[in-house]
Structures are given as C-alpha cells and as structure tokens.
Design a protein around this motif. Sequence first.
Motif, mmCIF file in Angstrom:
data_model
loop_
_atom_site.group_PDB
_atom_site.id
_atom_site.type_symbol
_atom_site.label_atom_id
_atom_site.label_comp_id
_atom_site.label_asym_id
_atom_site.label_seq_id
_atom_site.Cartn_x
_atom_site.Cartn_y
_atom_site.Cartn_z
ATOM 1 N N LEU A 161 -1.543 -17.356 -10.827
ATOM 2 C CA LEU A 161 -2.489 -17.456 -9.696
ATOM 3 C C LEU A 161 -1.768 -17.978 -8.454
ATOM 4 O O LEU A 161 -1.956 -17.457 -7.339
ATOM 5 N N VAL A 162 -0.955 -19.016 -8.658
ATOM 6 C CA VAL A 162 -0.218 -19.590 -7.514
ATOM 7 C C VAL A 162 0.779 -18.550 -6.978
ATOM 8 O O VAL A 162 0.891 -18.355 -5.753
ATOM 9 N N ALA A 163 1.465 -17.848 -7.881
ATOM 10 C CA ALA A 163 2.424 -16.823 -7.454
ATOM 11 C C ALA A 163 1.719 -15.718 -6.666
ATOM 12 O O ALA A 163 2.256 -15.204 -5.670
ATOM 13 N N TRP A 164 0.520 -15.359 -7.083
ATOM 14 C CA TRP A 164 -0.272 -14.310 -6.409
ATOM 15 C C TRP A 164 -0.456 -14.683 -4.930
ATOM 16 O O TRP A 164 -0.238 -13.874 -4.026
ATOM 17 N N VAL A 165 -0.863 -15.952 -4.693
ATOM 18 C CA VAL A 165 -1.110 -16.391 -3.314
ATOM 19 C C VAL A 165 0.193 -16.472 -2.525
ATOM 20 O O VAL A 165 0.239 -16.099 -1.345
ATOM 21 N N LEU A 166 1.258 -16.956 -3.186
ATOM 22 C CA LEU A 166 2.527 -17.108 -2.466
ATOM 23 C C LEU A 166 3.111 -15.742 -2.079
ATOM 24 O O LEU A 166 3.709 -15.583 -1.008
ATOM 25 N N LEU A 167 2.951 -14.754 -2.957
ATOM 26 C CA LEU A 167 3.542 -13.437 -2.693
ATOM 27 C C LEU A 167 2.721 -12.599 -1.721
ATOM 28 O O LEU A 167 3.245 -11.695 -1.075
ATOM 29 N N LEU A 168 1.421 -12.906 -1.637
ATOM 30 C CA LEU A 168 0.515 -12.072 -0.825
ATOM 31 C C LEU A 168 1.003 -11.841 0.610
ATOM 32 O O LEU A 168 1.109 -10.692 1.055
ATOM 33 N N PRO A 169 1.363 -12.905 1.348
ATOM 34 C CA PRO A 169 1.819 -12.659 2.718
ATOM 35 C C PRO A 169 3.223 -12.055 2.790
ATOM 36 O O PRO A 169 3.609 -11.508 3.824
ATOM 37 N N ARG A 170 3.990 -12.156 1.692
ATOM 38 C CA ARG A 170 5.378 -11.670 1.725
ATOM 39 C C ARG A 170 5.477 -10.209 1.299
ATOM 40 O O ARG A 170 6.146 -9.416 1.942
ATOM 41 N N LEU A 171 4.807 -9.865 0.220
ATOM 42 C CA LEU A 171 4.913 -8.482 -0.284
ATOM 43 C C LEU A 171 3.770 -7.589 0.186
ATOM 44 O O LEU A 171 3.824 -6.374 0.005
ATOM 45 N N GLY A 172 2.727 -8.181 0.740
ATOM 46 C CA GLY A 172 1.580 -7.387 1.156
ATOM 47 C C GLY A 172 0.544 -7.288 0.050
ATOM 48 O O GLY A 172 0.808 -7.610 -1.112
ATOM 49 N N TYR A 173 -0.637 -6.826 0.430
ATOM 50 C CA TYR A 173 -1.773 -6.853 -0.482
ATOM 51 C C TYR A 173 -1.588 -5.919 -1.681
ATOM 52 O O TYR A 173 -1.761 -6.324 -2.834
ATOM 53 N N ILE A 174 -1.207 -4.673 -1.421
ATOM 54 C CA ILE A 174 -1.195 -3.686 -2.508
ATOM 55 C C ILE A 174 -0.117 -4.015 -3.547
ATOM 56 O O ILE A 174 -0.396 -4.077 -4.751
ATOM 57 N N LEU A 175 1.107 -4.264 -3.065
ATOM 58 C CA LEU A 175 2.218 -4.519 -3.984
ATOM 59 C C LEU A 175 1.968 -5.783 -4.822
ATOM 60 O O LEU A 175 2.148 -5.788 -6.043
ATOM 61 N N THR A 176 1.529 -6.854 -4.139
ATOM 62 C CA THR A 176 1.269 -8.110 -4.855
ATOM 63 C C THR A 176 0.163 -7.917 -5.892
ATOM 64 O O THR A 176 0.282 -8.385 -7.029
ATOM 65 N N PRO A 228 -8.777 -6.835 7.890
ATOM 66 C CA PRO A 228 -7.368 -6.488 7.683
ATOM 67 C C PRO A 228 -6.758 -7.325 6.560
ATOM 68 O O PRO A 228 -6.872 -8.544 6.564
ATOM 69 N N LEU A 229 -6.138 -6.667 5.590
ATOM 70 C CA LEU A 229 -5.531 -7.384 4.465
ATOM 71 C C LEU A 229 -4.038 -7.584 4.741
ATOM 72 O O LEU A 229 -3.454 -6.834 5.542
ATOM 73 N N PRO A 230 -3.409 -8.592 4.105
ATOM 74 C CA PRO A 230 -1.995 -8.870 4.399
ATOM 75 C C PRO A 230 -1.109 -7.641 4.184
ATOM 76 O O PRO A 230 -1.258 -6.920 3.190
ATOM 77 N N ARG A 231 -0.193 -7.419 5.142
ATOM 78 C CA ARG A 231 0.716 -6.275 5.049
ATOM 79 C C ARG A 231 2.075 -6.756 4.558
ATOM 80 O O ARG A 231 2.525 -7.821 4.928
ATOM 81 N N GLY A 232 2.728 -5.937 3.782
ATOM 82 C CA GLY A 232 4.062 -6.272 3.300
ATOM 83 C C GLY A 232 5.131 -5.602 4.149
ATOM 84 O O GLY A 232 4.827 -5.073 5.232
ATOM 85 N N PRO A 233 6.368 -5.626 3.677
ATOM 86 C CA PRO A 233 7.467 -5.024 4.448
ATOM 87 C C PRO A 233 7.280 -3.520 4.671
ATOM 88 O O PRO A 233 7.808 -2.965 5.621
ATOM 89 N N LEU A 234 6.501 -2.869 3.792
ATOM 90 C CA LEU A 234 6.293 -1.423 3.942
ATOM 91 C C LEU A 234 5.043 -1.099 4.770
ATOM 92 O O LEU A 234 4.662 0.053 4.901
#
Lengths: 160, 506
Positions: free
Chosen positions: A81-96, A152-158
């Motif tokens: 759960l914690v990893a999900w939140v931490l990755l969300l702004p970095r990898l974006g919504y779909i990938l995370t 708008p949901l968090p976007r990742g590098p792509l």
Amino acid sequence: MARLFNTDMIAGLMGLVVTYVFYAARGANWSPLSAQWPNAILVFMAIVSLALIVKAVVAAAPDPIFDEGNPLRMVWAMGLLVAWVLLLPRLGYILTSVLMFYAMWFVVGQGVLREENDFRQFPVLSHLRAIAIAAALAVASHWLFSRILFVPLPRGPLGW
Amino acid sequence: MIDDLLRGLAAVLTFDSLLLVAIGTTVGLFVGSVPGLTATMALALLVPFTFTMDPLSGMVLLGAVYTSSMFGGAFTAILINTPGTPGAIATTLDGYPMAKNGKAELAILVATVASVVGGLIAVIAVIAMASPLTDIAIRFGPAQYFWVAVLGLSLIAALSTGSLFKGLLGGALGMLIGTIGISPLGGESRFLFGYSQLQGGVQLLVALIGLFAIPELIRLAVSATKSVDVDYSRGSESLLHAISLTVRRPWNVLRSSIIGLVIGIIPGAGNNVAGLVAYNEAKRSDKNPSSFGKGNAQGVVASEASNNAAVAGSVVPLLTLGVPGSPPAAVMLGALMLHGIRPGSALFAESGTLAYGFILSLGVSALALLVVGVLGGRLICRAVCAVPVTYLVPGIAFMSILGAYSMRNSIIDVFIMIGIGIFAYLVRHIGLQPAPIALGLILGPIAEQGFSMSMLRGGAVHDVPAYALFDNWMSWALIAMVFVTLFWPILQEARRKKTEAAEGSE
C-alpha cells in the motif's frame, strides 16, 4: 497458541503518546478561539488514557492480538500500500496501478494456496489474466476520471 | 397549495420526468457505491447538463442522483465494510455482520426497503409540515449545534464494543484528527507537523476510507480467506421477507425517518449524523440491544431509513429559506439560481408547481430505488461475492486509492488515507474500533464551532460565557436526550439483571 497482551495498558500508553505528540505540536501564539477546543480534547484524552492504565493495573484482562492469519502477509500488504502511493507520482497512474494490483494479487494468491496447504505455483496463464484485468481496470478508470469526471490522474514518464 | 401539489404531481409523472428519475437513480447508485465519488461531485458535474432543461426537469434529475447516491453508500457498507458515503457509517455496524453470516443479499434488500420507506415518509412529512419544521430549524443557534454534536458523541457509549474507555479514547482521537488544519474561527493553522499541505485538514471521506476499507483489506490479505459470501442454501432472498423485516417494527422505521428528516433540516448536521442517531435510538429501544452489531436487520433499517429521510429534510431549508442543509443541497441551490429561481419564503407562492414538483420527485426517486435496488442490488451483491479474494484485495486497494485521490487531486490525501488505515488496523487489535473514531471526526468540528461561537456570544450577553450553552429550552431538550442516551443502557442492564435475579429465585 496466540500470546496474550494487556490491551488496556497498550491503549492507555498509546493514548498518552498521542496526547504528548499533539501537545508538543501546539502553537505558542494560538488565540483562545483556536486553542480552547484542542486543549479540551487533549485533557480529556489524557484522563481517558490514565483511566485505561489504572484499569490495566487494577483489573488486568489480557487479550490475544494479531492472532489471525499470517503476520508476514500483514507486512506485505502494508508495504505494498505504501509502495503504491510512493510510486503513483513517479510512474503515473496506469503503470503503478497495474504493477501494484498484480503484486497484491500475487501475495494474496500465494496466501490462499498456503492456507490450503497447496505448495504449487500459479500457472503462467493466471499471471497473464491478473495483469490483463489490472490493465483493463486501470485504463477504464483512467478514461472515466480524466475524460468524463475531469479528474486528472498522476502522469508518469510516458504521459499516462 | 392543493392546486400546486396536483400540478407538480402531473409534471413529475410525465414520461420525460420518469426517464430522468431512472437515469438519475442509476447514476446515483454508481456514485454512491464507489467510495470517493460523492453526491456533491456528481451533482456539480450534472448541473451543466440541466441548462437546456426546464427548471423542474433539472431539479428532478439532480434530486434523483442525490437520493440514489445516499442509498448506494449502503452497498459497499454491507459488502466490504466501507461506507460508500459518510451517511452509511451506521449501516456497516449491522449490514456487514449480516453479510458475514451469509445474508448479504437480505441486508441489501432490507436497506433498499428501508430507504424507500424512509424517503417516502420524509417526503409526505415535508409536504405537510415544511413551514413549521423550518421555523424550528431557524431557531437552532451555535449552542444547539454544540448539543447536537454532544448527543452524537454520546453514541460512543452505545458503539463501544467491549470497553467504554477505549470507545472514548477512539472518539477523542477522531476529534483530535478533526482539529488538524486551519481553525474555523481563530484562523490559525493547527497541528500541521511541518506539512503545509495539511492546512486543508483531513477530508472526512478520505479518513472514512482509511478507517473502514484499508483495515478490511489488510485483514483479508492476512487471512487470505473471504469473509462475505452469499449463502446459496438460503435460496434467493425474497423481497417480501425484506419488507416484513422492515415493517415488522413500524415504530423503528417511523422513528428513524423522523430523526433523519429533522436532522436533515438542520443545516450542517448532515445525514451521517442522522444515521448514527437513528441507529442508537433503535438499539436503545430494542428488547435485545446486545444483538445490535452482530447482524440485526433493525440496525440496517434504522440507518438507511434515516439517511434517506435526511435527503428530503435537507431540501426544506433550501426551498423555504434558500439555506442548503448539506453540500449536495448547496449545489442544487446553485442550479436553481442558474435557472433564475431564487429559493426562499416566496418560492412556494410564486413557483409552487416547481417547489412541490421537486419535493414529489424525491418521493418518485425513492420509489425508483425499489426497482434499482432490487435488481441492481442482487446483481452487485452476487458479483462482489463471486470475486475471488485474490482479486478482491487489490480491487479494494485500487478503489480506495482512486477514491482518496479524486477528492482533491492530491497524493497527500492518499498518504493520509493509507496512514489512517494502517493505524486503524493496528489499533483494532487493542480494542479501538473505527466507528467511535469516525464519530469523533464527524462531530468534533461541529461541536467546536458550536462551542466557540456560544462562548463568543456568551461573553457578550452573560457574566459567565458558558451560560450561553444553557439559556434556551432547545438546549435543555437536547441535554435531556444526551442523558437518556448515556444512562439508558445502564438502566436497561440493571433492569435485565433484576429480572434475571427474580427469575432465578423462582
């Protein structure tokens, strides 16, 4: 057999710790309008915590805690759960979402097998199905939120 | 009045209006059953669609969404122990235990019937007594708000399972979390712990998702077994059984509807308070209060009847005074004004057809819930129960994170939700239940505002500022209710022991 703990004592001590943390975080220059209510709650909380500690000493009634299932899976679930939140702004919504959904499916799936004393692994098809379901959910919800609800949901590098 | 009522009824029973009711209830059901999607958000998104409609059609659509979303909150409350809307907190208390006992479908049908009955009773009451009810509502000052909040907080005594002290500690924790952010009257930032993002406070729905959904998710992952299932050996649950369970205790459904109506009328109190107060009253007056919290259908009836009755209640001050009783009602006020209609005392005289038509449409929406709830309810129930636990756990995580994020488009809210959730899971093991924490979180800010404003007023009109909390008969009526709530369970227990002792000696 599950170990027994004096939960009144634990709750009382936790209450005192929370009271102290909030007490120490009070502003020095708060006006009475801002300070009255939190102060009243802190006093009340300290009294209830002390009452719990007294009860724990006078009439100790130990209870079992963390006596359900596998504690290791508790750590996994919290960590994911914690990893999900931490990755969300970095990898974006779909990938995370796809990654974490799949990881959680795997952890719980392994748990289900172990609870049934089944030590086999899931077939590859099950892994692919879980990834496909995660991807479908992520893409559909992304479309719904960004196009229909204008959230708008968090976007990742792509870019998604 | 009768002419306007009949014209309103004729306008609501047209094909177009009924179609809008059907669309609105379906949209509302979806919104209510997804934690994080709120009725306010859905209504705000739908307002632009009403621009091309005539005012009554627009209000019919918005009213149907509002009514149905309150009901939709019961689905997740029953199936995954997570209130889809704050109003459904009390539904979790008995709805989820019913589901764990294999009666998920029955719980949903009971919630449906109770919602319909509560909605209809409230609409009839609003039509008959809108004016006197409004007169009472406008007499509510800060002191009365404070006592309403205290009355709600006294429910902790009823909600505490196992230990009253732990219940009180949970309530205090909730109230403390409710003080985070900018002080409502003083204006200073409180308890930010170095994070300026906390200035906006902890969003209620974010905290509720954390308190209810995350601990359930972790528990499911730890046990790796499903806790909710449909007991197919019971056969398909019959609607008649649900109706008989609901109307078997007519006083329960009537009392809960009246509580919902009255609390709905009071601006700011909201249907989340209504559900909890009605639940407590149902438990207090039942012959077997210990069965509540273990899957008693009367608990679901009380919560659902009252939170749906509160919908009709909240439109009373909206239409008669132009004061919205809840955030969704505020959006509807905006929609009315965009159509060039100014709500207030003259509305019933100048646009009686619109006013009565809108109120009647809430009744039609309540009836539509019966169709949507029975069909959709069975479908959703069986679908959720058919999902394997391996998909249910990540599914709940997915919905919770999406829901928390969408409240303010903020990652901080997701962090708060996860943090509160993990904390709630851990403290549940030492006997701190989520319901008292949620109660403190909801009622703390209402109590604070009432208390601080009373003190300000008291400083101006009395020698001792605190006298302002006691200088009105309505305050004393509420204080009496607080005492009854606190001491009734003790009296009941003493009476039960006395009866048992008498029976034992015979």
